[in-house]
Design a protein around this motif. Sequence first.
Motif: not given
Length: 473
Positions: A73-80, A438-449
Motif C-alpha cells: 500500500d505504501d508503494t502504491v501510494r507513493s507511485a501516485g 527498467t520502468g513501471g514499478i515506482h510510478g511517480d515517486n520511488r520510496l527510499g530503500g
Amino acid sequence: MTQASQKPVIVVGSGLAGLSAAYEALKAGATVRMLDRAPKPGGNSIKASSGINGAGTQYQRIAGITEDALFYDDTVRSAGQRFSSAGSSSVVDRKALVSLLTSRSCSAVDWLVEEFGIDLGVVAPLGGHSIARTHRGAKGTPGFSIVSALLKKLGDSPEFQLTNAAEVLSLITNQNGAVSGVRYTHEGETHELHGAVVFAAGGFAGDAKGLLAKYRPDLTGLPSTNDDRPGAHGILEEIGAEFVDMDSVQVHPTGFVDPKEPEARYKFLAAEALRGEGGILLSHEGKRFVNELGTRAHVSDAIMRMPRSSSENSRQWDVTLLLDPGACEAAQGHLGFYIFKGLMEKKKVKDLEPSVIQAVDDYARAVASGADTAFGRKSFGHWTLQAGEGNREAEVCIGRVTPITHFTMGGAAFNEAAQVLRMDKTPIKGLWAAGEITGGIHGDNRLGGSSLLECVVFGRVAGSQAAKAVVGV
C-alpha cells in the motif's frame, strides 16, 4: 551441455542488479561475463546510503515491529497517479511488479544476510513509509557493504569474469529478433560476445544534456548525485524495447552542498536515514517548513517553493539539515564519513543563530509532547534533546543541503520474469533487465530503500531466467 561448451550469461552493468543476476546465474550452473563501462565496479548501488526495504523481517521483530502488512500500500501510494490510472492497456503490469517487489522483500534481506554475511540489523523509518522497514548495518553505508560483499563472493568463482571500462555498443539479434549477444569496445578494440543478456546498466539522471534534457528539461541546472554520463537506453530502443514513465524523474530533497565547492554539479547524497533517525530541515530563515518524513517528492517540492540561494550559476537552495545528539549517535555510521568530508560539522547549540535555536527548542517541545502540530511528523527517530537553556552546551550536527536529481523511475518495460517487452507486450527473447534501467514499478515517486530492493528481487529473477536459457534446464 558442459560449462566449457555453453554460452555465458552476459551481464551489462556491475551495480547491485547486475551482481545479483550474476550470482543467481552462477548458482544455476552458468558461466558469467560481466561488462561495465565504468573503470571501477559498483555503479550507483555502491553509493546507496539509506538501506534496503524489507517487510516482515526478523530485524523488524527484534525492533518490536511484529507485523508489516502495508508495504504494498505504501508503494502504491507513493507511485501516485501513474499506478492508479494504469489499466489493461498499459504495457507493464504494475500490480504484478509491485506485488513481486514487496512480497519478496523479506527474502531479499535474508538472502543478503545468509548468503553474504552482511549486517542489516538496524531498521529505520524513511519518508513515505508507514512503518520502519529500511535495513542497514551498524557501521558503514549499506550500498558499499552490500556491493563489496557480492563482488568478493563472485570473485571467488572461476566461472565469473568482470571486465571494466567495457562500453557496450549494441545488442546482437538473430533473424527472429531474439537477442544473442553484445558488441562492445575494450582497450580500443571492438569485440562480439554471444550468450543470454541481462541488461542492468542503470538510469539516466546523470545524462543532463541527453535523456534528462529530452524528458525533463525543467530540471536543467539542478545538481545531481549521478556521474555525468549518457544513458544506455538507446541500445534497448534499437531492438524494439518499449519504454514507460520516462518523464518520471526523482528529485531527492537533500544533497550536500560542499563548502569547499558549493556550486559543484555532482553532490553527495545526504542520506534519508539522517532524517529518519531524527534530523530536521530548516529554511534559510532558520525555521522548519515541512514534515521531514514526507515522500521525497513532497519534501523536494516544499524546498523548491522557497526562494533560491543567491548564486546565478547554479540552481540551489539554502537548507540546513540538523541532528541533535541522539540522532547523531544513531546515524554515526553515516556521520563519520560526512564529517570527514567536511559536509557536516558539530556545533554547540549556543553557537547557532537565534532563529535556529528557537526552531530546535520548538521541535524539542513537539517531540516531548509526542505531537508535531506544525507539520504532522509522527516518527521522531532518536531525538533526545530537551528544550530550554539546559541544551545550550549540547553539540548538534549540521550541514547545508539542496535538492538534486537522483533517480529515474522510467525505463524499459518489463514483466515479473524480468523479460524486456515490446509495445505489444511480447517479450524480446534472449534479453532480461533489472534495476534502474527498467520502468513501471515506482510510478511517480520511488520510496527510499526500494532501489536496492528492486535490484536484488529482479536481479535474482533475471539471472536465474537467463541461466535457464544457456544451461538448458
